[in-house]
Scaffold this motif. Sequence first.
Motif, PDB file in Angstrom:
ATOM      1  N   ASP A  34       0.848  -1.115  -0.128  1.00 32.30           N
ATOM      2  CA  ASP A  34       0.026  -0.038   0.130  1.00 32.30           C
ATOM      3  C   ASP A  34       0.655   1.173  -0.099  1.00 32.30           C
ATOM      4  OD1 ASP A  34      -2.355  -1.565   0.059  1.00 32.30           O
ATOM      5  OD2 ASP A  34      -2.611  -1.223   2.253  1.00 32.30           O
ATOM      6  N   ASP A  35       2.031   1.086   0.712  1.00 35.99           N
ATOM      7  CA  ASP A  35       2.958   2.419   0.816  1.00 35.99           C
ATOM      8  C   ASP A  35       3.464   2.447  -0.538  1.00 35.99           C
ATOM      9  OD1 ASP A  35       2.199   2.674   3.345  1.00 35.99           O
ATOM     10  OD2 ASP A  35       4.256   1.772   4.178  1.00 35.99           O
ATOM     11  N   TYR A  36       3.811   1.573  -1.237  1.00 39.39           N
ATOM     12  CA  TYR A  36       4.243   1.700  -2.616  1.00 39.39           C
ATOM     13  C   TYR A  36       3.358   2.366  -3.540  1.00 39.39           C
ATOM     14  CZ  TYR A  36       6.245   0.507  -7.128  1.00 39.39           C
ATOM     15  OH  TYR A  36       6.504   0.490  -8.562  1.00 39.39           O
ATOM     16  N   LEU A  37       2.102   1.663  -3.542  1.00 41.18           N
ATOM     17  CA  LEU A  37       0.943   2.334  -4.307  1.00 41.18           C
ATOM     18  C   LEU A  37       0.923   3.668  -4.210  1.00 41.18           C
ATOM     19  CD1 LEU A  37      -1.597  -0.604  -4.760  1.00 41.18           C
ATOM     20  CD2 LEU A  37       0.401   0.095  -6.184  1.00 41.18           C
ATOM     21  N   ASP A  38       1.009   4.045  -2.778  1.00 42.27           N
ATOM     22  CA  ASP A  38       0.528   5.376  -2.330  1.00 42.27           C
ATOM     23  C   ASP A  38       1.991   6.261  -2.988  1.00 42.27           C
ATOM     24  OD1 ASP A  38      -1.653   4.984  -1.164  1.00 42.27           O
ATOM     25  OD2 ASP A  38      -0.712   4.988   0.817  1.00 42.27           O
ATOM     26  N   ALA A  39       3.030   5.815  -2.852  1.00 42.71           N
ATOM     27  CA  ALA A  39       4.114   6.499  -3.470  1.00 42.71           C
ATOM     28  C   ALA A  39       4.001   6.923  -4.920  1.00 42.71           C
ATOM     29  CB  ALA A  39       5.539   5.867  -3.239  1.00 42.71           C
ATOM     30  N   CYS A  40       3.410   6.079  -5.648  1.00 37.75           N
ATOM     31  CA  CYS A  40       3.182   6.361  -6.935  1.00 37.75           C
ATOM     32  C   CYS A  40       2.231   7.753  -7.361  1.00 37.75           C
ATOM     33  CB  CYS A  40       2.960   5.201  -7.830  1.00 37.75           C
ATOM     34  SG  CYS A  40       4.036   3.859  -7.563  1.00 37.75           S
ATOM     35  N   SER A  41       1.689   7.869  -6.356  1.00 41.27           N
ATOM     36  CA  SER A  41       0.363   9.066  -6.570  1.00 41.27           C
ATOM     37  C   SER A  41       0.985  10.228  -6.891  1.00 41.27           C
ATOM     38  CB  SER A  41      -0.384   9.058  -5.360  1.00 41.27           C
ATOM     39  OG  SER A  41       0.296   9.585  -4.205  1.00 41.27           O
ATOM     40  N   SER A  42       2.280  10.754  -6.486  1.00 38.68           N
ATOM     41  CA  SER A  42       2.552  12.149  -6.893  1.00 38.68           C
ATOM     42  C   SER A  42       4.160  12.276  -6.616  1.00 38.68           C
ATOM     43  CB  SER A  42       2.056  13.143  -5.833  1.00 38.68           C
ATOM     44  OG  SER A  42       2.638  13.011  -4.414  1.00 38.68           O
ATOM     45  N   TYR A  43       4.610  13.335  -7.129  1.00 35.97           N
ATOM     46  CA  TYR A  43       6.166  13.312  -7.135  1.00 35.97           C
ATOM     47  C   TYR A  43       6.504  13.401  -5.505  1.00 35.97           C
ATOM     48  CZ  TYR A  43      10.797  15.708  -7.071  1.00 35.97           C
ATOM     49  OH  TYR A  43      12.099  15.928  -7.290  1.00 35.97           O
ATOM     50  N   GLU A  44       5.917  14.358  -4.665  1.00 31.90           N
ATOM     51  CA  GLU A  44       5.952  14.671  -3.295  1.00 31.90           C
ATOM     52  C   GLU A  44       6.084  13.157  -2.534  1.00 31.90           C
ATOM     53  OE1 GLU A  44       4.218  16.283  -4.996  1.00 31.90           O
ATOM     54  OE2 GLU A  44       5.089  18.245  -5.040  1.00 31.90           O
ATOM     55  N   ALA A  45       5.032  12.249  -2.750  1.00 32.73           N
ATOM     56  CA  ALA A  45       4.861  11.125  -2.202  1.00 32.73           C
ATOM     57  C   ALA A  45       6.377  10.160  -2.598  1.00 32.73           C
ATOM     58  CB  ALA A  45       3.785  10.543  -2.609  1.00 32.73           C
ATOM     59  N   MET A  46       6.494  10.132  -3.683  1.00 26.91           N
ATOM     60  CA  MET A  46       7.385   9.239  -4.255  1.00 26.91           C
ATOM     61  C   MET A  46       8.884   9.857  -3.526  1.00 26.91           C
ATOM     62  SD  MET A  46       8.641   8.177  -8.022  1.00 26.91           S
ATOM     63  CE  MET A  46       7.024   7.482  -8.460  1.00 26.91           C
ATOM     64  N   LYS A  47       8.985  10.774  -3.446  1.00 25.53           N
ATOM     65  CA  LYS A  47      10.208  11.318  -3.009  1.00 25.53           C
ATOM     66  C   LYS A  47      10.207  11.240  -1.482  1.00 25.53           C
ATOM     67  CE  LYS A  47      13.561  15.374  -2.609  1.00 25.53           C
ATOM     68  NZ  LYS A  47      14.169  14.594  -1.970  1.00 25.53           N
ATOM     69  N   ALA A  48       9.220  11.351  -0.658  1.00 27.75           N
ATOM     70  CA  ALA A  48       9.235  10.777   0.504  1.00 27.75           C
ATOM     71  C   ALA A  48       9.300   9.165   0.820  1.00 27.75           C
ATOM     72  CB  ALA A  48       7.847  11.205   1.145  1.00 27.75           C
ATOM     73  N   TYR A  49       8.887   8.500   0.074  1.00 27.67           N
ATOM     74  CA  TYR A  49       9.010   7.090  -0.014  1.00 27.67           C
ATOM     75  C   TYR A  49      10.399   6.739  -0.604  1.00 27.67           C
ATOM     76  CZ  TYR A  49       8.247   2.131  -1.160  1.00 27.67           C
ATOM     77  OH  TYR A  49       8.007   0.605  -0.959  1.00 27.67           O
ATOM     78  N   LEU A  50      11.162   7.370  -1.404  1.00 27.61           N
ATOM     79  CA  LEU A  50      12.368   7.148  -1.523  1.00 27.61           C
ATOM     80  C   LEU A  50      13.494   7.601  -0.554  1.00 27.61           C
ATOM     81  CD1 LEU A  50      12.413   7.805  -5.481  1.00 27.61           C
ATOM     82  CD2 LEU A  50      12.699   5.506  -4.505  1.00 27.61           C
ATOM     83  N   ASP A  51      13.112   8.676   0.110  1.00 29.97           N
ATOM     84  CA  ASP A  51      14.020   9.133   1.157  1.00 29.97           C
ATOM     85  C   ASP A  51      13.937   8.389   2.482  1.00 29.97           C
ATOM     86  OD1 ASP A  51      14.989  11.072  -0.435  1.00 29.97           O
ATOM     87  OD2 ASP A  51      13.559  12.619   0.332  1.00 29.97           O
ATOM     88  N   ASN A  52      12.612   7.587   2.707  1.00 29.21           N
ATOM     89  CA  ASN A  52      12.158   6.989   3.821  1.00 29.21           C
ATOM     90  C   ASN A  52      13.359   5.751   4.023  1.00 29.21           C
ATOM     91  OD1 ASN A  52      11.367   5.459   5.992  1.00 29.21           O
ATOM     92  ND2 ASN A  52       9.288   5.673   5.355  1.00 29.21           N
TER      93      ASN A  52
END
Length: 69
Positions: A34-52
């Motif tokens: 679910d976190d991965y799918l959420d990360a794909c929703s926006s640039y900001e979400a993906m950046k936060a996911y990658l930085d986590n």
Amino acid sequence: MTDLELIDDSEPLENFLMPEEQEVLAELTEEQFDDYLDACSSYEAMKAYLDNPDSPPQAKVLLDLNCWK
């Protein structure tokens, strides 16, 4: 609304994932998926996911911030 929210619930999610994604995502817990799918929703979400540091490295490899630019 994200593209994933537009997916018809009767259509298997696997039909929208590349084989590499299917292989990696099959190893994740439901929460990680679910976190991965959420990360794909926006640039900001993906950046936060990658930085986590807690995000699974094998899933991070699948993501590319350049697709948002």
